[in-house]
Motif scaffolding. Sequence first.
Motif, PDB file in Angstrom:
ATOM      1  N   MET A  56       0.841  -1.188   0.000  1.00 53.08           N
ATOM      2  CA  MET A  56       0.000   0.000   0.000  1.00 53.08           C
ATOM      3  C   MET A  56       0.880   1.244   0.000  1.00 53.08           C
ATOM      4  SD  MET A  56      -1.325  -0.481   3.931  1.00 53.08           S
ATOM      5  CE  MET A  56      -2.573   0.768   3.792  1.00 53.08           C
ATOM      6  N   THR A  57       0.359   2.351  -0.415  1.00 52.80           N
ATOM      7  CA  THR A  57       1.172   3.547  -0.602  1.00 52.80           C
ATOM      8  C   THR A  57       1.048   4.534   0.545  1.00 52.80           C
ATOM      9  OG1 THR A  57      -0.626   4.559  -1.841  1.00 52.80           O
ATOM     10  CG2 THR A  57       1.045   3.362  -3.102  1.00 52.80           C
ATOM     11  N   GLU A  58       0.152   4.287   1.481  1.00 54.87           N
ATOM     12  CA  GLU A  58      -0.007   5.188   2.610  1.00 54.87           C
ATOM     13  C   GLU A  58      -0.404   4.405   3.851  1.00 54.87           C
ATOM     14  OE1 GLU A  58      -4.355   6.979   2.366  1.00 54.87           O
ATOM     15  OE2 GLU A  58      -3.216   7.393   0.525  1.00 54.87           O
ATOM     16  N   THR A  59      -0.226   5.033   4.976  1.00 59.11           N
ATOM     17  CA  THR A  59      -0.518   4.349   6.248  1.00 59.11           C
ATOM     18  C   THR A  59      -1.570   5.113   7.035  1.00 59.11           C
ATOM     19  OG1 THR A  59       1.369   5.504   7.230  1.00 59.11           O
ATOM     20  CG2 THR A  59       1.760   3.269   6.401  1.00 59.11           C
ATOM     21  N   GLY A  60      -2.576   5.625   6.327  1.00 64.58           N
ATOM     22  CA  GLY A  60      -3.648   6.343   7.001  1.00 64.58           C
ATOM     23  C   GLY A  60      -4.369   5.500   8.031  1.00 64.58           C
ATOM     24  N   TRP A  61      -4.393   4.171   7.843  1.00 64.38           N
ATOM     25  CA  TRP A  61      -5.050   3.280   8.793  1.00 64.38           C
ATOM     26  C   TRP A  61      -4.388   3.318  10.174  1.00 64.38           C
ATOM     27  CZ3 TRP A  61      -1.610  -0.311  10.567  1.00 64.38           C
ATOM     28  CH2 TRP A  61      -0.514  -0.594   9.736  1.00 64.38           C
ATOM     29  N   LEU A  62      -3.155   3.809  10.240  1.00 72.23           N
ATOM     30  CA  LEU A  62      -2.476   3.898  11.534  1.00 72.23           C
ATOM     31  C   LEU A  62      -3.193   4.836  12.497  1.00 72.23           C
ATOM     32  CD1 LEU A  62       1.300   3.986  10.560  1.00 72.23           C
ATOM     33  CD2 LEU A  62       0.161   2.275  11.958  1.00 72.23           C
ATOM     34  N   GLU A  63      -3.918   5.806  11.942  1.00 71.31           N
ATOM     35  CA  GLU A  63      -4.627   6.752  12.803  1.00 71.31           C
ATOM     36  C   GLU A  63      -5.705   6.057  13.635  1.00 71.31           C
ATOM     37  OE1 GLU A  63      -3.513   9.822  13.250  1.00 71.31           O
ATOM     38  OE2 GLU A  63      -1.932   9.053  11.938  1.00 71.31           O
ATOM     39  N   ALA A  64      -6.151   4.878  13.171  1.00 68.87           N
ATOM     40  CA  ALA A  64      -7.162   4.120  13.911  1.00 68.87           C
ATOM     41  C   ALA A  64      -6.532   3.270  15.014  1.00 68.87           C
ATOM     42  CB  ALA A  64      -7.954   3.227  12.960  1.00 68.87           C
ATOM     43  N   LEU A  65      -5.202   3.278  15.100  1.00 75.99           N
ATOM     44  CA  LEU A  65      -4.477   2.476  16.081  1.00 75.99           C
ATOM     45  C   LEU A  65      -3.587   3.390  16.921  1.00 75.99           C
ATOM     46  CD1 LEU A  65      -3.429  -0.384  13.642  1.00 75.99           C
ATOM     47  CD2 LEU A  65      -5.280  -0.477  15.307  1.00 75.99           C
ATOM     48  N   PRO A  66      -4.131   3.944  17.996  1.00 76.84           N
ATOM     49  CA  PRO A  66      -3.370   4.913  18.809  1.00 76.84           C
ATOM     50  C   PRO A  66      -2.014   4.407  19.270  1.00 76.84           C
ATOM     51  CG  PRO A  66      -5.672   4.842  19.492  1.00 76.84           C
ATOM     52  CD  PRO A  66      -5.483   3.704  18.524  1.00 76.84           C
ATOM     53  N   ASP A  67      -1.904   3.126  19.557  1.00 74.51           N
ATOM     54  CA  ASP A  67      -0.638   2.590  20.067  1.00 74.51           C
ATOM     55  C   ASP A  67       0.470   2.597  19.023  1.00 74.51           C
ATOM     56  OD1 ASP A  67      -1.803   2.167  22.510  1.00 74.51           O
ATOM     57  OD2 ASP A  67      -2.202   0.042  22.189  1.00 74.51           O
ATOM     58  N   LEU A  68       0.096   2.711  17.739  1.00 72.89           N
ATOM     59  CA  LEU A  68       1.110   2.720  16.681  1.00 72.89           C
ATOM     60  C   LEU A  68       1.398   4.113  16.130  1.00 72.89           C
ATOM     61  CD1 LEU A  68       0.310  -0.487  14.577  1.00 72.89           C
ATOM     62  CD2 LEU A  68       2.091  -0.149  16.295  1.00 72.89           C
ATOM     63  N   ARG A  69       0.669   5.115  16.586  1.00 69.72           N
ATOM     64  CA  ARG A  69       0.893   6.468  16.075  1.00 69.72           C
ATOM     65  C   ARG A  69       2.298   6.998  16.358  1.00 69.72           C
ATOM     66  NH1 ARG A  69      -4.872   8.950  18.143  1.00 69.72           N
ATOM     67  NH2 ARG A  69      -6.208   7.739  16.735  1.00 69.72           N
ATOM     68  N   PRO A  70       2.938   6.608  17.500  1.00 64.76           N
ATOM     69  CA  PRO A  70       4.287   7.131  17.766  1.00 64.76           C
ATOM     70  C   PRO A  70       5.394   6.474  16.938  1.00 64.76           C
ATOM     71  CG  PRO A  70       3.142   6.555  19.808  1.00 64.76           C
ATOM     72  CD  PRO A  70       2.377   5.930  18.686  1.00 64.76           C
ATOM     73  N   LEU A  71       5.067   5.588  16.005  1.00 63.76           N
ATOM     74  CA  LEU A  71       6.105   4.945  15.193  1.00 63.76           C
ATOM     75  C   LEU A  71       7.016   5.990  14.538  1.00 63.76           C
ATOM     76  CD1 LEU A  71       4.086   2.145  13.333  1.00 63.76           C
ATOM     77  CD2 LEU A  71       5.978   1.771  14.922  1.00 63.76           C
ATOM     78  N   ASP A  72       8.311   5.700  14.518  1.00 71.25           N
ATOM     79  CA  ASP A  72       9.232   6.621  13.859  1.00 71.25           C
ATOM     80  C   ASP A  72       9.143   6.473  12.335  1.00 71.25           C
ATOM     81  OD1 ASP A  72      10.638   4.294  13.232  1.00 71.25           O
ATOM     82  OD2 ASP A  72      12.053   4.533  14.880  1.00 71.25           O
ATOM     83  N   GLU A  73       9.795   7.362  11.630  1.00 73.98           N
ATOM     84  CA  GLU A  73       9.672   7.386  10.169  1.00 73.98           C
ATOM     85  C   GLU A  73      10.187   6.120   9.489  1.00 73.98           C
ATOM     86  OE1 GLU A  73       7.945   9.321   8.200  1.00 73.98           O
ATOM     87  OE2 GLU A  73       7.257  10.173  10.101  1.00 73.98           O
ATOM     88  N   PRO A  74      11.317   5.532   9.925  1.00 71.22           N
ATOM     89  CA  PRO A  74      11.748   4.280   9.281  1.00 71.22           C
ATOM     90  C   PRO A  74      10.710   3.162   9.418  1.00 71.22           C
ATOM     91  CG  PRO A  74      13.568   5.247  10.477  1.00 71.22           C
ATOM     92  CD  PRO A  74      12.348   6.044  10.854  1.00 71.22           C
ATOM     93  N   ALA A  75      10.077   3.058  10.595  1.00 66.42           N
ATOM     94  CA  ALA A  75       9.061   2.025  10.798  1.00 66.42           C
ATOM     95  C   ALA A  75       7.830   2.308   9.941  1.00 66.42           C
ATOM     96  CB  ALA A  75       8.670   1.949  12.278  1.00 66.42           C
ATOM     97  N   ARG A  76       7.428   3.577   9.872  1.00 70.67           N
ATOM     98  CA  ARG A  76       6.293   3.937   9.029  1.00 70.67           C
ATOM     99  C   ARG A  76       6.580   3.647   7.567  1.00 70.67           C
ATOM    100  NH1 ARG A  76       2.136   7.368  10.589  1.00 70.67           N
ATOM    101  NH2 ARG A  76       2.060   7.743  12.840  1.00 70.67           N
ATOM    102  N   ALA A  77       7.813   3.910   7.132  1.00 73.38           N
ATOM    103  CA  ALA A  77       8.188   3.655   5.747  1.00 73.38           C
ATOM    104  C   ALA A  77       8.127   2.164   5.433  1.00 73.38           C
ATOM    105  CB  ALA A  77       9.592   4.201   5.480  1.00 73.38           C
ATOM    106  N   LEU A  78       8.577   1.350   6.387  1.00 75.26           N
ATOM    107  CA  LEU A  78       8.528  -0.098   6.192  1.00 75.26           C
ATOM    108  C   LEU A  78       7.086  -0.580   6.098  1.00 75.26           C
ATOM    109  CD1 LEU A  78       9.884  -2.838   6.000  1.00 75.26           C
ATOM    110  CD2 LEU A  78      10.048  -2.890   8.489  1.00 75.26           C
ATOM    111  N   LEU A  79       6.219  -0.075   6.972  1.00 76.17           N
ATOM    112  CA  LEU A  79       4.807  -0.442   6.910  1.00 76.17           C
ATOM    113  C   LEU A  79       4.175   0.002   5.599  1.00 76.17           C
ATOM    114  CD1 LEU A  79       3.499   0.269  10.524  1.00 76.17           C
ATOM    115  CD2 LEU A  79       3.434  -1.906   9.324  1.00 76.17           C
ATOM    116  N   SER A  80       4.521   1.203   5.155  1.00 73.81           N
ATOM    117  CA  SER A  80       3.971   1.722   3.910  1.00 73.81           C
ATOM    118  C   SER A  80       4.371   0.844   2.724  1.00 73.81           C
ATOM    119  CB  SER A  80       4.461   3.151   3.692  1.00 73.81           C
ATOM    120  OG  SER A  80       3.973   3.672   2.478  1.00 73.81           O
ATOM    121  N   ARG A  81       5.586   0.321   2.797  1.00 71.75           N
ATOM    122  CA  ARG A  81       6.109  -0.492   1.698  1.00 71.75           C
ATOM    123  C   ARG A  81       5.609  -1.937   1.741  1.00 71.75           C
ATOM    124  NH1 ARG A  81      10.847   0.669   2.789  1.00 71.75           N
ATOM    125  NH2 ARG A  81      11.572  -1.226   3.825  1.00 71.75           N
TER     126      ARG A  81
END
Length: 223
Positions: free
Chosen positions: A1-26
């Motif tokens: 997927m190209t974006e991680t907008g679904w993370l906003e529905a998971l408060p515990d994952l919102r503090p993820l740093d940019e490398p982790a977010r990039a990995l999830l996005s990829r």
Amino acid sequence: MTETGWLEALPDLRPLDEPARALLSREAARVELKPGTVLFRPGDVCANFLIVLAGSVRVHLLSELGREIVLYRVTAGSTCILTTSCLIGREDYSAEGVTETAVSAVALAKPAFDALVAASPVFRDFVFHGFGTRLTDLMRLVSEVAFGRIECRLAEALIRHAPVGGTVPLTHQVLATELGTAREVVSRQLKEFERLGLVGLGRGRLEVLDTAGLRDLAAAASG
């Protein structure tokens, strides 16, 4: 997927740093599942970590004689303890998971899951907090099945499904499955509840009449 907008529905994952977010996005993939979809069966290899965003997945065991017990449900914002255990322990599934409703989820393949657990404290805490919480629930279920009185557990189940009284939208068989017992046992106990004025029974009908009485009975399970 190209974006991680679904993370906003998971408060515990919102503090993820940019490398982790990039990995999830990829690596993460959105999946949409129909009701009744079998996600895994005993003996299946576990290849993906699933985060449920909406809907419900029932995880249950089925005996050789056809007896079934519901271990737990995976609902919005949560993960499957059995999946986590299988991914970490490199074991195959030992139970069955089926979608009860339409389910929206995010799937993460094992290599990406392993990389995130190793590199991201936020993701690792999300995984193991969910694992610990669900394990506590599972141990409570084992205790109830092994030592709990069926009348107390049935009263508790009826209150859970009809907290203010009224119709319970479950069959005797579904209640038996939830409680890990036989349908005949549930039907016999409901007849006793009817005699006591706690419930009303009819053809295809189960109605809670006395919530206070059922709560008192359910409370006896922890007394």
